[in-house]
Design a protein around this motif. Sequence first.
Motif, PDB file in Angstrom:
ATOM      1  N   UNK A 102     -96.565  32.094 -10.072  1.00 57.22           N
ATOM      2  CA  UNK A 102     -97.903  31.961 -10.777  1.00 57.22           C
ATOM      3  C   UNK A 102     -97.789  30.826 -11.850  1.00 57.22           C
ATOM      4  N   UNK A 103     -96.648  30.882 -12.523  1.00 54.22           N
ATOM      5  CA  UNK A 103     -96.460  29.827 -13.611  1.00 54.22           C
ATOM      6  C   UNK A 103     -96.556  28.361 -12.944  1.00 54.22           C
ATOM      7  N   UNK A 104     -95.987  28.065 -11.982  1.00 51.91           N
ATOM      8  CA  UNK A 104     -95.948  26.775 -11.430  1.00 51.91           C
ATOM      9  C   UNK A 104     -97.297  26.418 -11.008  1.00 51.91           C
ATOM     10  N   UNK A 105     -97.932  27.364 -10.224  1.00 50.26           N
ATOM     11  CA  UNK A 105     -99.054  27.033  -9.502  1.00 50.26           C
ATOM     12  C   UNK A 105    -100.335  26.911 -10.784  1.00 50.26           C
ATOM     13  N   UNK A 106    -100.303  27.678 -11.839  1.00 52.76           N
ATOM     14  CA  UNK A 106    -101.116  27.510 -12.867  1.00 52.76           C
ATOM     15  C   UNK A 106    -100.984  25.965 -13.372  1.00 52.76           C
ATOM     16  N   UNK A 129     -96.491  38.232  -1.520  1.00 50.52           N
ATOM     17  CA  UNK A 129     -96.256  37.533  -2.770  1.00 50.52           C
ATOM     18  C   UNK A 129     -97.537  36.719  -3.415  1.00 50.52           C
ATOM     19  N   UNK A 130     -98.296  36.115  -2.534  1.00 51.53           N
ATOM     20  CA  UNK A 130     -99.436  35.093  -2.965  1.00 51.53           C
ATOM     21  C   UNK A 130    -100.411  36.250  -3.244  1.00 51.53           C
ATOM     22  N   UNK A 131    -100.546  37.289  -2.777  1.00 52.86           N
ATOM     23  CA  UNK A 131    -101.475  38.213  -3.105  1.00 52.86           C
ATOM     24  C   UNK A 131    -101.152  38.790  -4.393  1.00 52.86           C
ATOM     25  N   UNK A 132    -100.069  38.928  -4.829  1.00 55.03           N
ATOM     26  CA  UNK A 132     -99.749  39.389  -6.139  1.00 55.03           C
ATOM     27  C   UNK A 132    -100.022  38.102  -7.362  1.00 55.03           C
ATOM     28  N   UNK A 133     -99.904  37.099  -6.675  1.00 52.88           N
ATOM     29  CA  UNK A 133    -100.114  35.845  -7.383  1.00 52.88           C
ATOM     30  C   UNK A 133    -101.629  35.869  -8.020  1.00 52.88           C
TER      31      UNK A 133
END
Length: 257
Positions: A102-106, A129-133
């Motif tokens: 999530x940190x990288x994608x943000x 994991x993407x659902x959790x992100x």
Amino acid sequence: MTEPVMVRILGVGMGPQHVTPEVAAALRGVDYVLAADKGGDGDDDGLLRLRREILAAHPGPDGPVEIITVPDPPRNRETGLTATGYEGAVADWHQARAQRYAQVLRERGGTAAFLVWGDPSLYDSTIRVMERVRDLGVALDFEVLPGISAPQLLAARHRIVLHEVGRPVHITTGRRLQEAVAAGLDNIVAMLNPPPERLDLTGLDDWTLWWGANLGAAGERLVAGRLGEVRDAVVQARAAAKAEAGWVMDLFLVRKN
């Protein structure tokens, strides 16, 4: 309004030769690839190196797509975990992964990709994991493209069908093999297997085994026969696969005669 991050979850089989034209085309349209790094001391792990080979073999318009590595969080791998304890350990691991991704994608946004071994539908956590992100507040959408799965490769290498005529095949994990046998299932594919010394094969000596490791990649090994007669050959072949490649993924089909 901030544009949502697009994530492409791409099945890549076990290497460049298994990448479908659909997945190759999707790779040409991403800004970067995210990958867990399980290596140490600044060195790539073997599977990260293989991901780099895939990107080199299927470059974008400006060359191989950039790969952003994220140190993989530790997971509780105690051998004595109960089923509930194991599921809890995996859930904690998934959450820690989601927080790092999530940190990288943000920060980067754009279009990202994950290269998933085999096919994303089968014993892979990337979708979860993407659902959790997304639950962590990242504006995110994702798409999934299929790849060649390990059971497909196992059947092809041994030149077999995974089931008898009109019969089912049960796919499970090595740690739950005996649970499947106790339920009366007699044609079982086992994946995510522990080392042979921790795999319970009690009562299966007269069953037929088709086993493979690192299928389609460095260290590929195959063993087949009456399980009681080939058990030692599997141990030796698995060790040889790991020595050659630096990592090992194995699976097998067992069938009651």
